[in-house]
Design a protein around this motif. Sequence first.
Motif, PDB file in Angstrom:
ATOM      1  N   ASP A 716       0.815  -1.206   0.000  1.00  0.00           N
ATOM      2  CA  ASP A 716       0.000   0.000   0.000  1.00  0.00           C
ATOM      3  C   ASP A 716       0.849   1.256   0.000  1.00  0.00           C
ATOM      4  OD1 ASP A 716      -2.788  -1.166   0.384  1.00  0.00           O
ATOM      5  OD2 ASP A 716      -1.681  -2.104   2.020  1.00  0.00           O
ATOM      6  N   ASN A 717       2.043   1.160  -0.565  1.00  0.00           N
ATOM      7  CA  ASN A 717       2.953   2.298  -0.555  1.00  0.00           C
ATOM      8  C   ASN A 717       2.922   3.030  -1.888  1.00  0.00           C
ATOM      9  OD1 ASN A 717       4.547   1.815   2.137  1.00  0.00           O
ATOM     10  ND2 ASN A 717       4.301  -0.168   1.163  1.00  0.00           N
ATOM     11  N   GLY A 718       3.552   4.192  -1.900  1.00  0.00           N
ATOM     12  CA  GLY A 718       3.494   5.030  -3.082  1.00  0.00           C
ATOM     13  C   GLY A 718       4.713   4.966  -3.964  1.00  0.00           C
ATOM     14  N   VAL A 719       5.858   4.512  -3.426  1.00  0.00           N
ATOM     15  CA  VAL A 719       7.105   4.533  -4.175  1.00  0.00           C
ATOM     16  C   VAL A 719       7.800   3.186  -3.992  1.00  0.00           C
ATOM     17  CG1 VAL A 719       9.318   5.687  -4.515  1.00  0.00           C
ATOM     18  CG2 VAL A 719       7.329   7.008  -3.767  1.00  0.00           C
ATOM     19  N   PHE A 720       8.225   2.588  -5.112  1.00  0.00           N
ATOM     20  CA  PHE A 720       8.922   1.320  -5.088  1.00  0.00           C
ATOM     21  C   PHE A 720      10.289   1.512  -5.722  1.00  0.00           C
ATOM     22  CE2 PHE A 720       9.043  -3.225  -7.002  1.00  0.00           C
ATOM     23  CZ  PHE A 720       9.826  -3.673  -5.945  1.00  0.00           C
ATOM     24  N   LEU A 721      11.329   1.136  -4.985  1.00  0.00           N
ATOM     25  CA  LEU A 721      12.706   1.236  -5.471  1.00  0.00           C
ATOM     26  C   LEU A 721      13.249  -0.187  -5.617  1.00  0.00           C
ATOM     27  CD1 LEU A 721      13.901   4.018  -3.001  1.00  0.00           C
ATOM     28  CD2 LEU A 721      13.004   4.323  -5.302  1.00  0.00           C
ATOM     29  N   PRO A 722      13.009  -0.826  -6.740  1.00  0.00           N
ATOM     30  CA  PRO A 722      13.413  -2.229  -6.855  1.00  0.00           C
ATOM     31  C   PRO A 722      14.901  -2.435  -7.044  1.00  0.00           C
ATOM     32  CG  PRO A 722      12.307  -1.515  -8.854  1.00  0.00           C
ATOM     33  CD  PRO A 722      12.200  -0.381  -7.887  1.00  0.00           C
ATOM     34  N   LEU A 723      15.526  -1.604  -7.872  1.00  0.00           N
ATOM     35  CA  LEU A 723      16.934  -1.878  -8.177  1.00  0.00           C
ATOM     36  C   LEU A 723      17.686  -0.595  -8.500  1.00  0.00           C
ATOM     37  CD1 LEU A 723      17.486  -1.747 -11.538  1.00  0.00           C
ATOM     38  CD2 LEU A 723      16.020  -3.752 -11.407  1.00  0.00           C
ATOM     39  N   VAL A 724      18.997  -0.674  -8.336  1.00  0.00           N
ATOM     40  CA  VAL A 724      19.914   0.416  -8.680  1.00  0.00           C
ATOM     41  C   VAL A 724      20.951  -0.143  -9.631  1.00  0.00           C
ATOM     42  CG1 VAL A 724      21.613   2.061  -7.824  1.00  0.00           C
ATOM     43  CG2 VAL A 724      19.568   1.587  -6.481  1.00  0.00           C
ATOM     44  N   LEU A 725      21.175   0.545 -10.731  1.00  0.00           N
ATOM     45  CA  LEU A 725      22.172   0.155 -11.707  1.00  0.00           C
ATOM     46  C   LEU A 725      23.453   0.943 -11.458  1.00  0.00           C
ATOM     47  CD1 LEU A 725      22.994  -1.258 -14.366  1.00  0.00           C
ATOM     48  CD2 LEU A 725      21.916   0.641 -15.587  1.00  0.00           C
ATOM     49  N   ASP A 726      24.539   0.244 -11.212  1.00  0.00           N
ATOM     50  CA  ASP A 726      25.859   0.853 -11.069  1.00  0.00           C
ATOM     51  C   ASP A 726      26.510   0.822 -12.445  1.00  0.00           C
ATOM     52  OD1 ASP A 726      28.491   1.528 -10.601  1.00  0.00           O
ATOM     53  OD2 ASP A 726      28.690   0.331  -8.777  1.00  0.00           O
ATOM     54  N   VAL A 727      26.457   1.947 -13.161  1.00  0.00           N
ATOM     55  CA  VAL A 727      26.955   1.949 -14.534  1.00  0.00           C
ATOM     56  C   VAL A 727      28.478   1.887 -14.588  1.00  0.00           C
ATOM     57  CG1 VAL A 727      24.924   3.158 -15.399  1.00  0.00           C
ATOM     58  CG2 VAL A 727      26.920   4.469 -14.707  1.00  0.00           C
ATOM     59  N   ALA A 728      29.150   2.304 -13.521  1.00  0.00           N
ATOM     60  CA  ALA A 728      30.616   2.256 -13.508  1.00  0.00           C
ATOM     61  C   ALA A 728      31.117   0.826 -13.417  1.00  0.00           C
ATOM     62  CB  ALA A 728      31.161   3.083 -12.344  1.00  0.00           C
ATOM     63  N   GLU A 729      30.462   0.008 -12.602  1.00  0.00           N
ATOM     64  CA  GLU A 729      30.888  -1.377 -12.422  1.00  0.00           C
ATOM     65  C   GLU A 729      30.023  -2.361 -13.194  1.00  0.00           C
ATOM     66  OE1 GLU A 729      31.317  -2.406  -8.339  1.00  0.00           O
ATOM     67  OE2 GLU A 729      32.708  -0.752  -7.907  1.00  0.00           O
ATOM     68  N   SER A 730      29.021  -1.856 -13.923  1.00  0.00           N
ATOM     69  CA  SER A 730      28.124  -2.684 -14.732  1.00  0.00           C
ATOM     70  C   SER A 730      27.493  -3.793 -13.896  1.00  0.00           C
ATOM     71  CB  SER A 730      28.880  -3.283 -15.922  1.00  0.00           C
ATOM     72  OG  SER A 730      27.974  -3.751 -16.903  1.00  0.00           O
ATOM     73  N   THR A 731      26.891  -3.395 -12.790  1.00  0.00           N
ATOM     74  CA  THR A 731      26.188  -4.331 -11.921  1.00  0.00           C
ATOM     75  C   THR A 731      24.850  -3.722 -11.518  1.00  0.00           C
ATOM     76  OG1 THR A 731      27.223  -3.408  -9.932  1.00  0.00           O
ATOM     77  CG2 THR A 731      28.301  -5.310 -10.945  1.00  0.00           C
ATOM     78  N   ILE A 732      23.947  -4.567 -11.087  1.00  0.00           N
ATOM     79  CA  ILE A 732      22.704  -4.088 -10.489  1.00  0.00           C
ATOM     80  C   ILE A 732      22.682  -4.474  -9.015  1.00  0.00           C
ATOM     81  CG2 ILE A 732      21.363  -4.176 -12.630  1.00  0.00           C
ATOM     82  CD1 ILE A 732      20.003  -6.720 -11.452  1.00  0.00           C
ATOM     83  N   HIS A 733      22.142  -3.586  -8.207  1.00  0.00           N
ATOM     84  CA  HIS A 733      21.906  -3.837  -6.791  1.00  0.00           C
ATOM     85  C   HIS A 733      20.403  -4.044  -6.622  1.00  0.00           C
ATOM     86  CE1 HIS A 733      25.911  -2.436  -5.267  1.00  0.00           C
ATOM     87  NE2 HIS A 733      25.889  -1.828  -6.438  1.00  0.00           N
ATOM     88  N   TRP A 734      20.020  -5.239  -6.178  1.00  0.00           N
ATOM     89  CA  TRP A 734      18.610  -5.544  -5.990  1.00  0.00           C
ATOM     90  C   TRP A 734      18.211  -5.128  -4.571  1.00  0.00           C
ATOM     91  CZ3 TRP A 734      14.205  -6.071  -8.121  1.00  0.00           C
ATOM     92  CH2 TRP A 734      13.157  -6.766  -7.518  1.00  0.00           C
ATOM     93  N   LEU A 735      17.405  -4.051  -4.456  1.00  0.00           N
ATOM     94  CA  LEU A 735      17.007  -3.524  -3.147  1.00  0.00           C
ATOM     95  C   LEU A 735      15.630  -4.015  -2.730  1.00  0.00           C
ATOM     96  CD1 LEU A 735      18.271   0.172  -3.281  1.00  0.00           C
ATOM     97  CD2 LEU A 735      19.494  -1.895  -2.611  1.00  0.00           C
ATOM     98  N   ASP A 736      14.672  -4.017  -3.653  1.00  0.00           N
ATOM     99  CA  ASP A 736      13.321  -4.503  -3.362  1.00  0.00           C
ATOM    100  C   ASP A 736      12.752  -3.822  -2.117  1.00  0.00           C
ATOM    101  OD1 ASP A 736      10.986  -5.961  -3.581  1.00  0.00           O
ATOM    102  OD2 ASP A 736      11.799  -7.778  -2.656  1.00  0.00           O
ATOM    103  N   VAL A 737      12.810  -2.485  -2.094  1.00  0.00           N
ATOM    104  CA  VAL A 737      12.401  -1.743  -0.915  1.00  0.00           C
ATOM    105  C   VAL A 737      11.379  -0.683  -1.315  1.00  0.00           C
ATOM    106  CG1 VAL A 737      14.274  -0.046  -1.103  1.00  0.00           C
ATOM    107  CG2 VAL A 737      13.295  -0.519   1.126  1.00  0.00           C
ATOM    108  N   TYR A 738      10.448  -0.422  -0.425  1.00  0.00           N
ATOM    109  CA  TYR A 738       9.372   0.533  -0.663  1.00  0.00           C
ATOM    110  C   TYR A 738       9.549   1.759   0.225  1.00  0.00           C
ATOM    111  CZ  TYR A 738       6.775  -3.043  -3.225  1.00  0.00           C
ATOM    112  OH  TYR A 738       6.393  -3.985  -4.144  1.00  0.00           O
ATOM    113  N   SER A 739       9.002   2.871  -0.263  1.00  0.00           N
ATOM    114  CA  SER A 739       8.915   4.088   0.527  1.00  0.00           C
ATOM    115  C   SER A 739       7.459   4.528   0.543  1.00  0.00           C
ATOM    116  CB  SER A 739       9.793   5.185  -0.072  1.00  0.00           C
ATOM    117  OG  SER A 739       9.678   6.384   0.674  1.00  0.00           O
TER     118      SER A 739
END
Length: 870
Positions: A716-739
């Motif tokens: 029931d939240n308004g903002v979902f932050l699923p992942l962050v892309l690190d373009v320098a290291e070419s990786t994704i960080h899977w956060l799966d966190v809501y605000s």
Amino acid sequence: MEVTFTATRQALLRRQGLVFVEPGRATASERHLQAIELELAQLGYVLSRRLRQRLATLAPDELALHPRFVAAALAAQVGANVRYTPLFRRFPEDVPKDTSELYLRKLLCHFLQTEGQPCLFCRRVGTTHVLSPCMHVVCDHCFDGANYSACPVCEHHVDRGSPFFKPGLFLARSLPREKVRFKLLDLGESLPAAARALFESFCARKQVMSSVDAGDLGAIVEEFGEQVLAWLPEKIAVRENVARIFGALLRKCNAPATFAVARAHLATATDVLRTLAVYSYADPSLQGEVVRRQVEQAAADRADTAGLAAKVKKIFAGGGRLPKARTVTVVTHAYRFRVAPLRRPLRRAVLAHLESMHPDGLIEDMLRHRSYWQWLGEFLHPHEFADKFPRVARAFAVVRKKAPDGTPAPRFVGFYAAIEAAARAGDAAAMIERLQARPGELGRRFDHALRVAGADASAQDVVVSAFVAAAPRLANPLLLTLHGHLPARGRPAAVRVFWPKGQVTKGTSAPDRRAPLQPRAIAAAGQAVEHELLRRLADKPGFHTCVLDEGLRDVIVPFNERTASRAAVSLPRGSRVALPAGEVVRLFLHWCEPEGGRTTDIDLSVAFYDDKWEYVGVCSYYQLRFDGPDGQPIAQSSGDLRSGPPPDGAAEFVDVHRERARARGIRWAVMVVNNYAGMSFSQLDRAWAGMMLRGDLGGKHFDARKVELKFDLQGDNGVFLPLVLDVAESTIHWLDVYSTGQFAFNNVATSNQAITKICPEMIGYFASGVRISMFELALLHAAARGRQVIVRGAGGARGFTRTANESAEQFLRRIRAGEGATSAVLPAADGPPVFAALVHGDLELPAGSVCYALFRERVIAPIAAGDLLA
């Protein structure tokens, strides 16, 4: 012949790649089999030889149904079961560069363009069309009807039969030319045996099941009914999983007989409460039911949003003009659930079981969930049986704060109150004396007890000695948590992160004000934890060879699967995954509004930040393109669809060009899913998002073969932050966190403060090593269970062989230090079984092997991460 594809079959297909097909007596045509292979290949799957041979024995009607069911289930898993039509149909081509100019044109059309008049912009006559039902007048010369899929002005879905939409607009696009890593499907031998093995693995889990696991467990119980009772082990470790199992059984089987079996597993009143919750189709986590109330909010109270585009959206939201007031949803929680019918024999069985518990423990446990028990008492009627069950009647009197005759209930001081009192008094010995009765609680409060002991060496020795004595009785997940936690407690953490109980994860952070622990205490406790883990794992079946992927160092052991998003790939929260170079990251979003005419607007955005988390730019509905200095797009959006009516819903895409972003000085690209119009994610008919890696940006917008991640939107939240892309290291960080966000009008501008706080804190928290990796967990298994350990990394495969007199602890330390490593050859497919823990299941393993693979690919019937905790 009737062919059924039950939910159990779907679960085994999704999880293990198994298809159960009974042998037939016909001979299928080669052309028919090739058509089946082609359909599955478009989803990214291939048939094993023996599965193809089995399908070749089916009659035409069976062969038509089996693969259809399989393809439908696989399509739903990756999100290919719907039509993806973005606002700009020719995306990524022909996306407007100047979003401000585009919105200004929309604004003028909305207010000034009228039917039968020359176009406001090109002054042509006869080129305007009235779209239905929004009634906006649009010019097919100024707005390209061959590119739009919805109204160019309000971006809502409209009648596509209008002449504005040019012929051929909705023709199917071709399949892109991509390099694809296919996943293998194999023939299942025995459905009951496979279902039983999966059910038993759920029972053996040492942590709360995810929503996917819970659904699959319910499917097995629904299909096999009372047969499941014979599959139950003597002990089920996790209390919430006990409730899942017996609550489902109570619905399916004879309730009193099932409860007679359940009593041996229901140790506390909370166990009973959770079981009745599942029986009533409620959530056993006891986190409260969401209650929504509709209230009117004055226009003056609305939160403003950034930029002209957001203001235009406000105007369009009213369907013509800005209303004076609008209805918003206020969300509250009620700690009760709709209780399913409790027949008298079941009520008596429940009360009799509660009566058998220790009276003080019963009261204390019921007080932990007072509101639930007050509500449930209305259905159990405990005081009707007060003479027969006096302990239960007394407990309910304490919970209700008075007896039925109105007299006050006696004051009760429980276990936790005594612990807190001892902590406030600085008496670590008193804390330990109490905690020794509950080893699990001692393990969870070990750090706290050491801090209460302070610099008193004798008090610290008491705490450590009690912990070492309790270690053999601690659960595996708790030992593993301490295995990661203790080494980090020699110094203050950069930030302390808390995980409040809830349906979805909303990490909370604070400065770390805890005093560091003494090195002597850390070493003694850490040694006891590691020794106990290796001792337990050594009791499991052994293997001569174990194969581990170095890449699992970046994959976190799942610590709270209850709140994990339903996903096609079970990527644990906090994990990092390396991405191949060259391909464009295409993010996608799909949602569908519920029946009944309620509309909403879910937005997909990408926010860009530099190395210090300073805001650089955005690609969103109010900036469709984010260009680099050379004018080439770093990211571009497929457009903002502002309604998703059934049955097709709505879709949005954002392409991110990593090399261009890196050249622009960007470090972080944050995927943000915003609830803009106020309807929560959980109210939607369906909603998911995900990520593809695309080499060919033409053809179909959505290519199931290239889906790397697909995850549901929930809560029931308004903002979902699923992942962050690190373009320098070419990786994704899977956060799966809501605000939480706002009631409505959420976008990157309003969420920027949350983004720049949550994302770096979560990334830093997981990078600190406080949560152990899947590599470390697999290494513990390998050191305890294997004779040869092969570690596969970027530099090739290194082998470690355990000597005759080497203990598991010594072998583990040597592997960690890299001592005695030699070049190794990966095991052959026709050799003895191996234990493997892989990032990509790209090895053909011998029969009988046990394998965890983050991405299944060629591995059949892999184990889950949770199985390694058992």
